[in-house]
Design a protein around this motif. Structure first.
Motif, PDB file in Angstrom:
ATOM      1  N   GLY A 158       0.827  -1.206   0.000  1.00 51.55           N
ATOM      2  CA  GLY A 158       0.000   0.000   0.000  1.00 51.55           C
ATOM      3  C   GLY A 158       0.856   1.249   0.000  1.00 51.55           C
ATOM      4  O   GLY A 158       1.799   1.377  -0.772  1.00 51.55           O
ATOM      5  N   GLU A 159       0.552   2.170   0.895  1.00 51.90           N
ATOM      6  CA  GLU A 159       1.317   3.412   0.991  1.00 51.90           C
ATOM      7  C   GLU A 159       2.163   3.443   2.261  1.00 51.90           C
ATOM      8  O   GLU A 159       2.357   4.498   2.854  1.00 51.90           O
ATOM      9  N   THR A 160       2.683   2.307   2.650  1.00 43.95           N
ATOM     10  CA  THR A 160       3.461   2.256   3.881  1.00 43.95           C
ATOM     11  C   THR A 160       4.849   2.846   3.722  1.00 43.95           C
ATOM     12  O   THR A 160       5.451   3.252   4.697  1.00 43.95           O
ATOM     13  N   GLY A 161       5.386   2.880   2.510  1.00 43.30           N
ATOM     14  CA  GLY A 161       6.682   3.517   2.267  1.00 43.30           C
ATOM     15  C   GLY A 161       7.812   2.903   3.061  1.00 43.30           C
ATOM     16  O   GLY A 161       8.107   1.731   2.936  1.00 43.30           O
ATOM     17  N   TRP A 162       8.440   3.720   3.891  1.00 44.35           N
ATOM     18  CA  TRP A 162       9.629   3.271   4.619  1.00 44.35           C
ATOM     19  C   TRP A 162       9.289   2.315   5.754  1.00 44.35           C
ATOM     20  O   TRP A 162      10.168   1.664   6.298  1.00 44.35           O
ATOM     21  N   LEU A 163       8.021   2.210   6.132  1.00 47.58           N
ATOM     22  CA  LEU A 163       7.643   1.199   7.127  1.00 47.58           C
ATOM     23  C   LEU A 163       7.934  -0.210   6.614  1.00 47.58           C
ATOM     24  O   LEU A 163       8.269  -1.104   7.381  1.00 47.58           O
ATOM     25  N   THR A 164       7.813  -0.394   5.295  1.00 48.34           N
ATOM     26  CA  THR A 164       8.145  -1.682   4.711  1.00 48.34           C
ATOM     27  C   THR A 164       9.608  -2.005   4.924  1.00 48.34           C
ATOM     28  O   THR A 164       9.978  -3.136   5.237  1.00 48.34           O
ATOM     29  N   TRP A 165      10.465  -0.995   4.788  1.00 48.95           N
ATOM     30  CA  TRP A 165      11.891  -1.225   4.982  1.00 48.95           C
ATOM     31  C   TRP A 165      12.198  -1.532   6.439  1.00 48.95           C
ATOM     32  O   TRP A 165      13.056  -2.364   6.737  1.00 48.95           O
ATOM     33  N   ALA A 166      11.506  -0.882   7.361  1.00 45.21           N
ATOM     34  CA  ALA A 166      11.711  -1.173   8.782  1.00 45.21           C
ATOM     35  C   ALA A 166      11.275  -2.607   9.092  1.00 45.21           C
ATOM     36  O   ALA A 166      11.937  -3.320   9.853  1.00 45.21           O
TER      37      ALA A 166
ATOM     38  N   THR B  57      18.439 -23.432  18.998  1.00 43.90           N
ATOM     39  CA  THR B  57      17.902 -22.782  17.805  1.00 43.90           C
ATOM     40  C   THR B  57      16.512 -22.247  18.069  1.00 43.90           C
ATOM     41  O   THR B  57      16.167 -21.144  17.633  1.00 43.90           O
ATOM     42  N   TRP B  58      15.712 -22.994  18.800  1.00 46.01           N
ATOM     43  CA  TRP B  58      14.372 -22.508  19.148  1.00 46.01           C
ATOM     44  C   TRP B  58      14.491 -21.243  20.000  1.00 46.01           C
ATOM     45  O   TRP B  58      13.788 -20.263  19.786  1.00 46.01           O
ATOM     46  N   GLY B  59      15.392 -21.260  20.965  1.00 49.50           N
ATOM     47  CA  GLY B  59      15.614 -20.078  21.790  1.00 49.50           C
ATOM     48  C   GLY B  59      16.126 -18.897  20.984  1.00 49.50           C
ATOM     49  O   GLY B  59      15.736 -17.750  21.227  1.00 49.50           O
ATOM     50  N   ALA B  60      16.990 -19.160  20.006  1.00 48.44           N
ATOM     51  CA  ALA B  60      17.483 -18.085  19.149  1.00 48.44           C
ATOM     52  C   ALA B  60      16.357 -17.501  18.307  1.00 48.44           C
ATOM     53  O   ALA B  60      16.290 -16.288  18.092  1.00 48.44           O
ATOM     54  N   PHE B  61      15.448 -18.349  17.846  1.00 48.92           N
ATOM     55  CA  PHE B  61      14.301 -17.860  17.086  1.00 48.92           C
ATOM     56  C   PHE B  61      13.398 -16.996  17.957  1.00 48.92           C
ATOM     57  O   PHE B  61      12.921 -15.949  17.520  1.00 48.92           O
ATOM     58  N   VAL B  62      13.169 -17.449  19.192  1.00 45.76           N
ATOM     59  CA  VAL B  62      12.351 -16.653  20.120  1.00 45.76           C
ATOM     60  C   VAL B  62      13.033 -15.317  20.406  1.00 45.76           C
ATOM     61  O   VAL B  62      12.389 -14.258  20.380  1.00 45.76           O
ATOM     62  N   LEU B  63      14.340 -15.337  20.655  1.00 44.19           N
ATOM     63  CA  LEU B  63      15.080 -14.101  20.898  1.00 44.19           C
ATOM     64  C   LEU B  63      15.031 -13.183  19.680  1.00 44.19           C
ATOM     65  O   LEU B  63      14.809 -11.975  19.807  1.00 44.19           O
ATOM     66  N   GLY B  64      15.226 -13.748  18.499  1.00 42.50           N
ATOM     67  CA  GLY B  64      15.163 -12.944  17.279  1.00 42.50           C
ATOM     68  C   GLY B  64      13.794 -12.348  17.048  1.00 42.50           C
ATOM     69  O   GLY B  64      13.673 -11.191  16.626  1.00 42.50           O
ATOM     70  N   SER B  65      12.742 -13.098  17.332  1.00 42.25           N
ATOM     71  CA  SER B  65      11.401 -12.548  17.156  1.00 42.25           C
ATOM     72  C   SER B  65      11.091 -11.493  18.216  1.00 42.25           C
ATOM     73  O   SER B  65      10.365 -10.531  17.941  1.00 42.25           O
ATOM     74  N   LEU B  66      11.661 -11.618  19.414  1.00 41.13           N
ATOM     75  CA  LEU B  66      11.515 -10.571  20.427  1.00 41.13           C
ATOM     76  C   LEU B  66      12.196  -9.279  19.975  1.00 41.13           C
ATOM     77  O   LEU B  66      11.619  -8.192  20.078  1.00 41.13           O
ATOM     78  N   VAL B  67      13.418  -9.401  19.472  1.00 41.49           N
ATOM     79  CA  VAL B  67      14.148  -8.221  19.003  1.00 41.49           C
ATOM     80  C   VAL B  67      13.432  -7.594  17.807  1.00 41.49           C
ATOM     81  O   VAL B  67      13.292  -6.371  17.725  1.00 41.49           O
ATOM     82  N   ALA B  68      12.941  -8.433  16.895  1.00 41.47           N
ATOM     83  CA  ALA B  68      12.205  -7.923  15.741  1.00 41.47           C
ATOM     84  C   ALA B  68      10.920  -7.225  16.184  1.00 41.47           C
ATOM     85  O   ALA B  68      10.559  -6.171  15.654  1.00 41.47           O
TER      86      ALA B  68
ATOM     87  N   SER C  49      11.259  -5.060   6.920  1.00 36.62           N
ATOM     88  CA  SER C  49      12.246  -5.934   6.284  1.00 36.62           C
ATOM     89  C   SER C  49      13.532  -6.011   7.092  1.00 36.62           C
ATOM     90  O   SER C  49      14.149  -7.077   7.193  1.00 36.62           O
ATOM     91  N   VAL C  50      13.947  -4.891   7.689  1.00 41.50           N
ATOM     92  CA  VAL C  50      15.138  -4.908   8.545  1.00 41.50           C
ATOM     93  C   VAL C  50      14.890  -5.783   9.763  1.00 41.50           C
ATOM     94  O   VAL C  50      15.763  -6.573  10.165  1.00 41.50           O
ATOM     95  N   ALA C  51      13.699  -5.690  10.354  1.00 46.32           N
ATOM     96  CA  ALA C  51      13.371  -6.543  11.502  1.00 46.32           C
ATOM     97  C   ALA C  51      13.368  -8.015  11.098  1.00 46.32           C
ATOM     98  O   ALA C  51      13.838  -8.877  11.850  1.00 46.32           O
ATOM     99  N   ALA C  52      12.886  -8.320   9.891  1.00 50.78           N
ATOM    100  CA  ALA C  52      12.896  -9.703   9.406  1.00 50.78           C
ATOM    101  C   ALA C  52      14.327 -10.197   9.213  1.00 50.78           C
ATOM    102  O   ALA C  52      14.658 -11.333   9.562  1.00 50.78           O
ATOM    103  N   LEU C  53      15.191  -9.340   8.677  1.00 52.86           N
ATOM    104  CA  LEU C  53      16.587  -9.741   8.482  1.00 52.86           C
ATOM    105  C   LEU C  53      17.319  -9.906   9.809  1.00 52.86           C
ATOM    106  O   LEU C  53      18.209 -10.757   9.929  1.00 52.86           O
TER     107      LEU C  53
END
Length: 158
Positions: A55-63, A85-96, A65-69
């Protein structure tokens, strides 16, 4: 081949965030309960990796995408077993979730209370999605057995 085998949890995580990027909006509209967190400012799911804005999210899409990376990078750096690995995924999703909450609170122009609400919502959503989907990359981290070989790579015949 060993790079793919050794980094398979990160590849599975990359596939998950690409799927959220492609089908996240469809998921939120088809499963009505997922729109409730969005109504209070919490993310409805994991960050999606998108090439073009939604839509018209603009730079929110990039933010997003950065959280996904960041999520993929945290899982990539994890070289532990299933639970690590499960704990790393949970930690990564918390940070994202925290990164997304900070961006959303800045876009909304929230005050201190709203900012804290966004952070708590991002933490809770990240924790729940990390626990719910963390088993997929964790399964990819399990060791593989090869027929006729010992763990040291020696042939079992002599």
């Amino acid at each position: 081949m060993s790079f793919v085998r050794n980094r398979l949890p990160a590849i599975v995580t990359l596939v998950i965030v690409i799927a959220f990027g492609l089908f996240g909006g469809l998921l939120a509209t088809r499963v009505g309960l997922l729109t409730v967190p969005s109504a209070i400012g919490a993310p409805y799911g994991l960050p999606g990796l998108r090439v073009v804005p939604l839509g018209e999210t603009g730079w929110l899409t990039w933010a997003d995408s950065v959280a996904a990376l960041v999520l993929v990078l945290v899982v990539y750096r994890s070289v532990r077993g299933f639970w690590g690995t499960w704990g790393a995924f949970v930690l990564g999703s918390l940070v994202a979730g925290l990164l997304r909450a900070v961006v959303l609170s800045q876009v909304a122009g929230a005050g201190f209370g709203g900012y804290l609400g966004y952070l708590v919502g991002g933490l809770i959503a990240g924790l729940l999605w990390g626990i719910a989907l963390g088993w997929l990359p964790a399964l990819a981290s399990l060791p593989r057995r090869t027929a006729g070989r010992l763990p040291a790579g020696l042939d079992s015949m002599g």
